[in-house]
Motif scaffolding. Structure first.
Motif, short mmCIF file in Angstrom:
data_model
loop_
_atom_site.label_atom_id
_atom_site.label_comp_id
_atom_site.label_asym_id
_atom_site.label_seq_id
_atom_site.Cartn_x
_atom_site.Cartn_y
_atom_site.Cartn_z
N ASN A 154 0.85 -1.18 0.00
CA ASN A 154 0.00 0.00 0.00
C ASN A 154 0.89 1.25 0.00
O ASN A 154 1.75 1.40 0.86
N ARG A 155 0.70 2.11 -0.98
CA ARG A 155 1.54 3.30 -1.16
C ARG A 155 1.48 4.23 0.05
O ARG A 155 2.50 4.73 0.51
N THR A 156 0.30 4.45 0.59
CA THR A 156 0.15 5.36 1.73
C THR A 156 0.91 4.82 2.95
O THR A 156 1.60 5.57 3.64
N GLU A 157 0.79 3.52 3.20
CA GLU A 157 1.49 2.92 4.33
C GLU A 157 3.01 2.96 4.14
O GLU A 157 3.75 3.21 5.08
N LEU A 158 3.45 2.72 2.91
CA LEU A 158 4.89 2.76 2.63
C LEU A 158 5.45 4.17 2.82
O LEU A 158 6.50 4.35 3.43
N LEU A 159 4.74 5.17 2.32
CA LEU A 159 5.22 6.55 2.48
C LEU A 159 5.25 6.97 3.95
O LEU A 159 6.19 7.64 4.39
N ALA A 160 4.26 6.55 4.72
CA ALA A 160 4.25 6.87 6.15
C ALA A 160 5.43 6.19 6.85
O ALA A 160 6.12 6.82 7.67
N ALA A 161 5.68 4.94 6.53
CA ALA A 161 6.82 4.22 7.13
C ALA A 161 8.14 4.86 6.72
O ALA A 161 9.06 4.99 7.53
N ALA A 162 8.24 5.27 5.46
CA ALA A 162 9.46 5.91 4.96
C ALA A 162 9.71 7.24 5.66
O ALA A 162 10.85 7.57 6.02
N GLN A 163 8.65 8.00 5.87
CA GLN A 163 8.81 9.28 6.57
C GLN A 163 9.21 9.07 8.02
O GLN A 163 10.04 9.81 8.55
N ASN A 164 8.67 8.06 8.66
CA ASN A 164 9.08 7.74 10.04
C ASN A 164 10.55 7.33 10.08
O ASN A 164 11.29 7.74 10.97
N ALA A 165 10.96 6.52 9.12
CA ALA A 165 12.36 6.09 9.04
C ALA A 165 13.28 7.28 8.83
O ALA A 165 14.36 7.35 9.43
N GLU A 166 12.87 8.22 8.00
CA GLU A 166 13.70 9.40 7.74
C GLU A 166 13.84 10.27 9.00
O GLU A 166 14.89 10.86 9.24
N VAL B 173 18.67 1.75 1.47
CA VAL B 173 18.60 2.96 0.64
C VAL B 173 18.69 4.18 1.54
O VAL B 173 18.31 4.12 2.72
N LYS B 174 19.16 5.27 1.00
CA LYS B 174 19.18 6.53 1.75
C LYS B 174 17.76 6.87 2.16
O LYS B 174 16.83 6.83 1.34
N ALA B 175 17.54 7.17 3.42
CA ALA B 175 16.20 7.42 3.94
C ALA B 175 15.47 8.55 3.20
O ALA B 175 14.29 8.40 2.88
N PRO B 176 16.11 9.69 2.88
CA PRO B 176 15.40 10.74 2.16
C PRO B 176 14.95 10.30 0.76
O PRO B 176 13.92 10.74 0.26
N LEU B 177 15.71 9.43 0.14
CA LEU B 177 15.34 8.93 -1.19
C LEU B 177 14.06 8.11 -1.11
O LEU B 177 13.16 8.26 -1.94
N LEU B 178 13.95 7.28 -0.10
CA LEU B 178 12.76 6.45 0.06
C LEU B 178 11.53 7.29 0.38
O LEU B 178 10.48 7.10 -0.22
N SER B 179 11.66 8.23 1.28
CA SER B 179 10.49 9.05 1.65
C SER B 179 10.17 10.10 0.60
O SER B 179 9.09 10.68 0.63
N GLY B 180 11.08 10.33 -0.35
CA GLY B 180 10.84 11.30 -1.41
C GLY B 180 10.15 10.72 -2.62
O GLY B 180 10.05 11.39 -3.65
N MET B 181 9.65 9.48 -2.51
CA MET B 181 8.92 8.89 -3.64
C MET B 181 7.72 9.77 -3.97
O MET B 181 6.98 10.15 -3.07
N PRO B 182 7.53 10.08 -5.23
CA PRO B 182 6.38 10.90 -5.57
C PRO B 182 5.07 10.15 -5.35
O PRO B 182 4.96 8.99 -5.77
#
Length: 90
Positions: free
Chosen positions: A6-18, A69-78
């Motif tokens: 799920n894209r929303t869940e992945l982006l939330a997890a990526a932002q937490n990781a960052e 992967v670099k954390a900002p790269l993961l959370s920067g997914m469009p």
């Protein structure tokens, strides 16, 4: 490694990781997020020298594996508004 999540869940997890991973560190691996796909779970982890975070997301795993992967790269997914699923492979 290949999975659908799920894209929303992945982006939330990526932002937490960052938030946990330091932007600048003499230990480069700390600036990264660790992704591990196995069975029916995607694990997103990050940490610094004081705290660690591990998040587990339900996912369709097509092939198991792990990557850093670099954390900002993961959370920067469009974000895509037309799709609720993200398909990722390396």
């Amino acid at each position: 490694m290949k999975f659908i999540v799920n894209r929303t869940e992945l982006l939330a997890a990526a932002q937490n990781a960052e938030r946990i991973a330091p932007r600048v560190s003499t230990i480069e691996i700390l600036q990264c997020a660790y992704l591990q796909a196995e069975q029916d779970t995607l694990t997103v982890a990050s940490g610094n020298l004081e705290i660690a975070l591990e998040q587990r997301l339900p996912a369709q795993i097509e092939s198991e594996g792990s990557v850093v992967v670099k954390a900002p790269l993961l959370s920067g997914m469009p974000p895509r508004h037309s799709s609720t699923a993200a398909r990722i492979s390396n």
